[in-house]
Design a protein around this motif. Structure first.
Motif, PDB file in Angstrom:
ATOM      1  N   GLY A   1       1.035  -1.065   0.083  1.00 48.79           N
ATOM      2  CA  GLY A   1      -0.053  -0.056  -0.008  1.00 48.79           C
ATOM      3  C   GLY A   1       0.837   1.178  -0.018  1.00 48.79           C
ATOM      4  N   HIS A   2       0.404   2.194   0.496  1.00 49.03           N
ATOM      5  CA  HIS A   2       1.049   3.497   0.732  1.00 49.03           C
ATOM      6  C   HIS A   2       0.680   4.264   1.907  1.00 49.03           C
ATOM      7  CE1 HIS A   2      -2.603   5.489  -0.944  1.00 49.03           C
ATOM      8  NE2 HIS A   2      -2.195   6.669  -0.606  1.00 49.03           N
ATOM      9  N   TYR A   3       1.663   5.109   2.502  1.00 49.03           N
ATOM     10  CA  TYR A   3       1.438   5.949   3.542  1.00 49.03           C
ATOM     11  C   TYR A   3       0.960   7.287   3.138  1.00 49.03           C
ATOM     12  CZ  TYR A   3       3.942   2.376   6.228  1.00 49.03           C
ATOM     13  OH  TYR A   3       4.598   1.113   6.744  1.00 49.03           O
ATOM     14  N   GLU A   4       0.279   7.937   4.066  1.00 50.28           N
ATOM     15  CA  GLU A   4      -0.007   9.408   3.514  1.00 50.28           C
ATOM     16  C   GLU A   4       0.442  10.004   4.930  1.00 50.28           C
ATOM     17  OE1 GLU A   4      -4.184   9.710   2.682  1.00 50.28           O
ATOM     18  OE2 GLU A   4      -3.826   8.848   0.741  1.00 50.28           O
ATOM     19  N   ASP A   5       1.202  11.036   5.004  1.00 48.53           N
ATOM     20  CA  ASP A   5       2.117  11.737   6.158  1.00 48.53           C
ATOM     21  C   ASP A   5       1.925  12.906   6.340  1.00 48.53           C
ATOM     22  OD1 ASP A   5       3.197   9.233   7.037  1.00 48.53           O
ATOM     23  OD2 ASP A   5       4.686   9.283   5.578  1.00 48.53           O
ATOM     24  N   THR A   6       1.550  13.572   7.427  1.00 46.66           N
ATOM     25  CA  THR A   6       1.643  15.091   7.520  1.00 46.66           C
ATOM     26  C   THR A   6       2.852  15.310   8.315  1.00 46.66           C
ATOM     27  OG1 THR A   6      -0.746  15.317   7.188  1.00 46.66           O
ATOM     28  CG2 THR A   6       0.406  17.086   8.463  1.00 46.66           C
TER      29      THR A   6
ATOM     30  N   GLU B   1       3.226  14.155  12.153  1.00 43.81           N
ATOM     31  CA  GLU B   1       1.976  14.766  13.123  1.00 43.81           C
ATOM     32  C   GLU B   1       1.044  13.781  12.653  1.00 43.81           C
ATOM     33  OE1 GLU B   1       0.319  19.076  13.584  1.00 43.81           O
ATOM     34  OE2 GLU B   1       0.214  18.458  11.332  1.00 43.81           O
ATOM     35  N   ALA B   2       0.923  13.195  11.771  1.00 40.80           N
ATOM     36  CA  ALA B   2      -0.292  12.166  11.303  1.00 40.80           C
ATOM     37  C   ALA B   2       0.276  11.055  10.348  1.00 40.80           C
ATOM     38  CB  ALA B   2      -1.228  12.668  11.045  1.00 40.80           C
ATOM     39  N   ARG B   3       0.013   9.948  10.462  1.00 37.00           N
ATOM     40  CA  ARG B   3       0.530   8.865   9.355  1.00 37.00           C
ATOM     41  C   ARG B   3      -1.143   8.016   8.957  1.00 37.00           C
ATOM     42  NH1 ARG B   3       5.598   5.038   7.949  1.00 37.00           N
ATOM     43  NH2 ARG B   3       5.753   6.722   6.661  1.00 37.00           N
ATOM     44  N   THR B   4      -1.236   8.008   7.791  1.00 38.73           N
ATOM     45  CA  THR B   4      -2.468   7.238   7.283  1.00 38.73           C
ATOM     46  C   THR B   4      -1.894   5.992   6.509  1.00 38.73           C
ATOM     47  OG1 THR B   4      -3.713   9.033   7.538  1.00 38.73           O
ATOM     48  CG2 THR B   4      -4.578   6.976   6.341  1.00 38.73           C
TER      49      THR B   4
END
Length: 154
Positions: free
Chosen positions: A122-127, A139-142
């Protein structure tokens, strides 16, 4: 934003994301909490899971069984600096896991271990956010999976 400052910010964020994976695979998994802001979150929408705050992240990742070994392959880490103190990132991953690790039995010619099939693709979406001391933290990882099945629970 100055182009050199932007490049340095992008590189610092990429390094942070790669350090996180290294800590999960080769270090102390609970230490990934140090790479998050105090109120940082990790979300798995497909499994309806959320871990919020450093203490919860430390407990969650630190509770992994000692005989569970994983290796994550990350690729295409793309960081977008959105301001001098904020950034977003997307990176693709494949996770391989062997559990439990077979006991070592001395043998004149040990059989090679079979490579397991991936347990997650999959993939990670990070802030990310820059701290007052100039370092970057998550701050956030999805975690996003391209299929409808959740990742295996720890």
């Amino acid at each position: 934003m100055d182009p050199i400052a932007q490049l340095l910010a992008e590189r610092a964020c990429q390094r942070l994301l790669l350090d996180l994976v290294r800590r999960l695979d080769l270090g102390e998994p609970g230490s990934v909490a140090e790479l998050f802001t105090e109120d940082g979150v990790w979300t798995w929408p497909e499994g309806d899971r959320l871990v919020k705050g450093r203490a919860a992240l430390r407990a969650h990742f630190g509770s992994r069984p000692a005989d569970r070994h994983a290796r994550r392959l990350m690729a295409d880490v793309r960081v977008r600096v959105t301001s001098p103190d904020t950034a977003t990132a997307t990176s693709y991953f494949t996770t391989f896991r062997v559990e439990p690790v077979p006991a070592f039995i001395p043998s004149p010619t040990p059989a090679p271990a079979k490579a397991p099939a991936p347990v997650g693709i999959g993939h990670y979406e990070d802030t990310l956010r820059r701290t007052p001391d100039g370092s970057w933290l998550l701050e956030a990882r999805t975690l996003r999976l391209p299929c409808d099945r959740p990742t295996p629970r720890l």
